[in-house]
Write a protein that holds these residues in place. Structure first.
Motif, PDB file in Angstrom:
ATOM      1  N   GLN A 158      32.812  26.724  52.490  1.00 30.80           N
ATOM      2  CA  GLN A 158      33.398  25.736  51.573  1.00 30.80           C
ATOM      3  C   GLN A 158      33.788  24.417  52.244  1.00 30.80           C
ATOM      4  O   GLN A 158      34.578  23.648  51.707  1.00 30.80           O
ATOM      5  CB  GLN A 158      34.633  26.317  50.852  1.00 30.80           C
ATOM      6  N   ASN A 177      33.294  28.091  46.394  1.00 29.22           N
ATOM      7  CA  ASN A 177      32.322  29.153  46.616  1.00 29.22           C
ATOM      8  C   ASN A 177      32.001  29.829  45.276  1.00 29.22           C
ATOM      9  O   ASN A 177      32.834  30.506  44.698  1.00 29.22           O
ATOM     10  CB  ASN A 177      32.900  30.179  47.597  1.00 29.22           C
ATOM     11  N   ASN A 178      30.780  29.609  44.786  1.00 33.32           N
ATOM     12  CA  ASN A 178      30.368  30.208  43.511  1.00 33.32           C
ATOM     13  C   ASN A 178      29.330  31.309  43.724  1.00 33.32           C
ATOM     14  O   ASN A 178      28.443  31.519  42.893  1.00 33.32           O
ATOM     15  CB  ASN A 178      29.823  29.149  42.561  1.00 33.32           C
ATOM     16  N   ALA A 206      26.523  24.472  44.798  1.00 33.08           N
ATOM     17  CA  ALA A 206      27.938  24.811  44.749  1.00 33.08           C
ATOM     18  C   ALA A 206      28.600  24.085  43.580  1.00 33.08           C
ATOM     19  O   ALA A 206      28.022  23.172  42.987  1.00 33.08           O
ATOM     20  CB  ALA A 206      28.615  24.439  46.056  1.00 33.08           C
ATOM     21  N   SER A 207      29.823  24.447  43.253  1.00 35.43           N
ATOM     22  CA  SER A 207      30.576  23.780  42.195  1.00 35.43           C
ATOM     23  C   SER A 207      31.721  22.984  42.798  1.00 35.43           C
ATOM     24  O   SER A 207      32.129  23.221  43.939  1.00 35.43           O
ATOM     25  CB  SER A 207      31.115  24.809  41.191  1.00 35.43           C
ATOM     26  N   SER A 233      26.920  33.585  41.189  1.00 37.20           N
ATOM     27  CA  SER A 233      26.396  32.844  40.040  1.00 37.20           C
ATOM     28  C   SER A 233      24.880  32.744  40.185  1.00 37.20           C
ATOM     29  O   SER A 233      24.380  32.044  41.072  1.00 37.20           O
ATOM     30  CB  SER A 233      27.018  31.450  39.990  1.00 37.20           C
TER      31      SER A 233
END
Length: 214
Positions: free
Chosen positions: A174, A135-136, A116-117, A139
């Motif tokens: 998240q 929430n990425n 995750a980021s 990607s």
């Protein structure tokens, strides 16, 4: 091994137990075996042993997450040994005898699934570490259904608490709360990683920092 040359009552050469039989200028004699002059270990061996023991304790404490996080890399070895091999090379800092674990360099899981980021970990009272992220999904291989797994290691106690994979704890959520009540009043090193729902894809774990618990 000693050799008796003239029967059971004859002279012997070599070592028998703590006695050494030998010849000097044609004279047979016996003497006590002296202490070994070979060192029990070299400084280099001592250094390696200290590094090894330090990481073994950490890997053992983190075994619930490492067992899953290194399963794809455990070729002809256990996941624990695969994790030990990587983290001995990359996760130990300092000079002998003051070695330390470089917590920000340790990987509890390894793979090419994006983590995750904007990951963060903070204390929620003395019993919970709250992990948050963005929430990425989309990607690379990242999906909203990917499952998170969190861990907290207490160096003072040499113990860790790891979450289990739960279908409700997805990337999309998240948020994840890890119960660390056993470590209240101490600080913990925290990590977060992700697995695909089918367990085939694994992310590199992220170090989310040292979190003091009130």
């Amino acid at each position: 091994m000693g050799k008796i040359e003239q029967g059971i009552l004859g002279a012997f050469s070599g070592t028998v137990g703590t006695v050494v039989g030998a010849r000097w200028r044609g004279i047979r004699y016996m003497r006590g075996k002296g202490p070994s002059t070979r060192p029990t270990s070299t400084v280099k061996q001592d250094k390696q042993r200290e590094r090894f023991l330090l990481m073994v304790h950490f890997v053992r404490a983190m075994s619930p997450i490492i067992t899953l996080g290194y399963k794809k890399l455990a070729v002809n070895m256990t996941p624990a040994n695969a994790a030990l091999s990587y983290n001995l090379k990359n996760g130990v800092t300092g000079t002998y005898p003051d070695f330390e674990i470089a917590y920000d360099m340790v990987l509890l899981s390894r793979g090419d699934l994006p983590n995750a980021s904007n990951v963060a970990a903070v204390a929620e009272g003395g019993s919970t570490v709250k992990f948050t992220w963005l929430n990425n999904a989309g990607s690379g291989k990242a999906l909203e259904s990917d499952l998170c797994m969190a861990a907290a290691y207490c160096e003072e106690l040499d113990l860790a608490i790891c979450s289990i994979l739960n279908p409700a704890d997805t990337r999309q959520k998240q948020l994840f709360n890890l119960n660390v009540s056993d470590f209240a009043g101490r600080s913990v090193e925290t990590y977060l990683t992700f697995f695909s729902a089918d367990g085939k894809e694994i992310a590199n774990s992220l170090y989310t920092g040292n979190v003091p618990l009130p």
